[in-house]
Design a protein around this motif. Structure first.
Motif, PDB file in Angstrom:
ATOM      1  N   GLY A 144      22.824   3.668  -5.408  1.00 29.38           N
ATOM      2  CA  GLY A 144      21.939   4.869  -5.820  1.00 29.38           C
ATOM      3  C   GLY A 144      20.656   4.659  -5.787  1.00 29.38           C
ATOM      4  N   TYR A 145      19.929   5.145  -6.746  1.00 29.45           N
ATOM      5  CA  TYR A 145      18.368   4.955  -6.837  1.00 29.45           C
ATOM      6  C   TYR A 145      18.027   4.754  -8.175  1.00 29.45           C
ATOM      7  N   THR A 146      16.974   4.238  -8.784  1.00 32.28           N
ATOM      8  CA  THR A 146      16.771   3.926 -10.048  1.00 32.28           C
ATOM      9  C   THR A 146      15.054   4.069  -9.990  1.00 32.28           C
ATOM     10  N   THR A 147      14.703   4.224 -11.085  1.00 35.46           N
ATOM     11  CA  THR A 147      12.911   4.207 -11.191  1.00 35.46           C
ATOM     12  C   THR A 147      12.599   2.876 -11.144  1.00 35.46           C
ATOM     13  N   CYS A 148      11.379   2.699 -10.363  1.00 32.16           N
ATOM     14  CA  CYS A 148      10.929   1.272  -9.917  1.00 32.16           C
ATOM     15  C   CYS A 148      10.241   0.629 -11.277  1.00 32.16           C
ATOM     16  N   LYS A 149      10.942  -0.339 -11.596  1.00 32.17           N
ATOM     17  CA  LYS A 149      10.418  -0.950 -13.018  1.00 32.17           C
ATOM     18  C   LYS A 149       9.010  -1.679 -12.937  1.00 32.17           C
ATOM     19  N   SER A 150       8.705  -2.049 -11.588  1.00 36.95           N
ATOM     20  CA  SER A 150       7.602  -2.569 -11.372  1.00 36.95           C
ATOM     21  C   SER A 150       6.296  -1.835 -11.615  1.00 36.95           C
ATOM     22  N   CYS A 151       6.462  -0.584 -11.149  1.00 42.20           N
ATOM     23  CA  CYS A 151       5.071   0.312 -11.364  1.00 42.20           C
ATOM     24  C   CYS A 151       5.415   1.399 -12.455  1.00 42.20           C
ATOM     25  N   GLY A 152       6.505   1.317 -13.105  1.00 45.16           N
ATOM     26  CA  GLY A 152       6.894   2.385 -14.089  1.00 45.16           C
ATOM     27  C   GLY A 152       7.192   3.706 -13.529  1.00 45.16           C
ATOM     28  N   GLY A 153       7.404   4.060 -12.231  1.00 52.06           N
ATOM     29  CA  GLY A 153       7.548   5.112 -11.504  1.00 52.06           C
ATOM     30  C   GLY A 153       6.425   5.895 -10.933  1.00 52.06           C
ATOM     31  N   THR A 154       5.271   5.140 -11.098  1.00 54.33           N
ATOM     32  CA  THR A 154       3.954   5.811 -10.568  1.00 54.33           C
ATOM     33  C   THR A 154       3.861   5.718  -8.962  1.00 54.33           C
ATOM     34  N   GLY A 155       4.335   4.561  -8.628  1.00 50.44           N
ATOM     35  CA  GLY A 155       4.215   4.447  -7.139  1.00 50.44           C
ATOM     36  C   GLY A 155       2.834   3.808  -6.914  1.00 50.44           C
ATOM     37  N   LEU A 156       2.062   3.232  -7.951  1.00 52.58           N
ATOM     38  CA  LEU A 156       1.034   2.708  -7.725  1.00 52.58           C
ATOM     39  C   LEU A 156       0.796   1.240  -7.972  1.00 52.58           C
ATOM     40  N   CYS A 157       0.114   0.418  -7.169  1.00 53.32           N
ATOM     41  CA  CYS A 157      -0.168  -0.849  -7.337  1.00 53.32           C
ATOM     42  C   CYS A 157      -0.351  -1.384  -8.921  1.00 53.32           C
ATOM     43  N   ARG A 158       0.206  -2.132  -9.799  1.00 51.87           N
ATOM     44  CA  ARG A 158      -0.062  -2.703 -10.772  1.00 51.87           C
ATOM     45  C   ARG A 158      -1.562  -3.215 -11.249  1.00 51.87           C
ATOM     46  N   ALA A 159      -1.866  -4.055 -10.023  1.00 47.09           N
ATOM     47  CA  ALA A 159      -2.992  -5.045 -10.196  1.00 47.09           C
ATOM     48  C   ALA A 159      -4.266  -3.911 -10.149  1.00 47.09           C
ATOM     49  N   CYS A 160      -4.340  -3.015  -8.826  1.00 45.97           N
ATOM     50  CA  CYS A 160      -5.491  -2.258  -8.849  1.00 45.97           C
ATOM     51  C   CYS A 160      -5.563  -0.752  -9.213  1.00 45.97           C
ATOM     52  N   HIS A 161      -4.330  -0.446  -9.774  1.00 46.46           N
ATOM     53  CA  HIS A 161      -3.918   1.024 -10.293  1.00 46.46           C
ATOM     54  C   HIS A 161      -4.153   2.068  -9.230  1.00 46.46           C
ATOM     55  N   GLY A 162      -3.806   1.630  -8.088  1.00 51.39           N
ATOM     56  CA  GLY A 162      -3.639   2.452  -6.941  1.00 51.39           C
ATOM     57  C   GLY A 162      -4.919   2.657  -6.161  1.00 51.39           C
ATOM     58  N   ASN A 163      -6.265   2.154  -6.521  1.00 48.66           N
ATOM     59  CA  ASN A 163      -7.418   2.146  -5.775  1.00 48.66           C
ATOM     60  C   ASN A 163      -7.356   1.176  -4.478  1.00 48.66           C
ATOM     61  N   GLY A 164      -6.580   0.016  -4.397  1.00 50.16           N
ATOM     62  CA  GLY A 164      -6.580  -0.597  -3.133  1.00 50.16           C
ATOM     63  C   GLY A 164      -7.878  -1.523  -3.403  1.00 50.16           C
TER      64      GLY A 164
END
Length: 196
Positions: A144-164
């Motif tokens: 099944g599926y579970t919330t991604c623990k790495s990004c906390g369910g945001t889908g954004l990179c933890r290092a750059c906060h989605g800026n790239g």
């Protein structure tokens, strides 16, 4: 020994082997009926030849990306994950099912066997399965599926906060090597959830 298997952002099947406090990186180089074989690597800056100045000779310049620099380490993993071989040492201890579910609960919440941790796939007898995105059913699949623990369910990179990219102290813009400039979480690839 702890082994983590995944696909990296370049699509390669890779393994991270943790022995004590040392972590080793491997890329899958092949398989046969019984074993997967892996070759060791380290991450290194990628360089390409670029011309500098007018009519100048090509000079090796960093591209801002990383590449795999292979080394002489080898790792083998049995297809059923019951055995591993590293540096001519055999590892054959396997987790019990109870210990697996205990670790799963600790890291991801309710284990799939307990009926928690996301959606379920109910493949009824008529082969017209349907996906239930929340809760559990009496006929719960182990996947099944579970919330991604790495990004906390945001889908954004933890290092750059989605800026790239990052803005350095000098004001210059530097690409984020953690997400390869995509701004997406490297674990769920921006999907906000992972399959278990």
């Amino acid at each position: 020994m702890s082994v983590t298997l995944m696909y990296d952002n370049k699509g390669d099947a890779v393994a991270t082997v943790l022995l004590g406090y040392a972590s080793h990186l491997f890329v899958c180089t092949g398989s046969d009926d019984e074993w997967f074989s892996f070759e060791g690597y380290t991450l290194a800056p990628e360089y390409k030849a670029q011309s500098v100045g007018l009519g100048g000779f090509p000079v090796m310049m960093p591209t801002g990306d990383v590449c795999k620099s292979k080394n002489d380490k080898r790792f083998f993993l049995a297809r059923d994950c019951s055995q591993a071989v590293y540096n001519d040492t055999w590892y054959t201890i396997r987790l019990s099912e109870a210990r697996f579910h205990e670790l799963y609960d600790q890291n991801y919440g309710n284990s799939p066997e307990a009926g928690g941790g996301g959606g379920s796939y109910d493949g009824g007898s008529d082969n017209s399965g349907s996906y239930d995105d929340g809760g559990s059913s009496g006929n719960m699949s182990r996947h099944g599926y579970t919330t991604c623990k790495s990004c906390g369910g945001t889908g954004l990179c933890r290092a750059c906060h989605g800026n790239g990219h990052f803005v350095g102290r000098d004001g210059d813009v530097y690409p984020c090597l953690s997400c390869n400039r995509s701004g997406q979480c490297g674990v769920c690839h921006g999907q906000k959830r992972i399959r278990y």
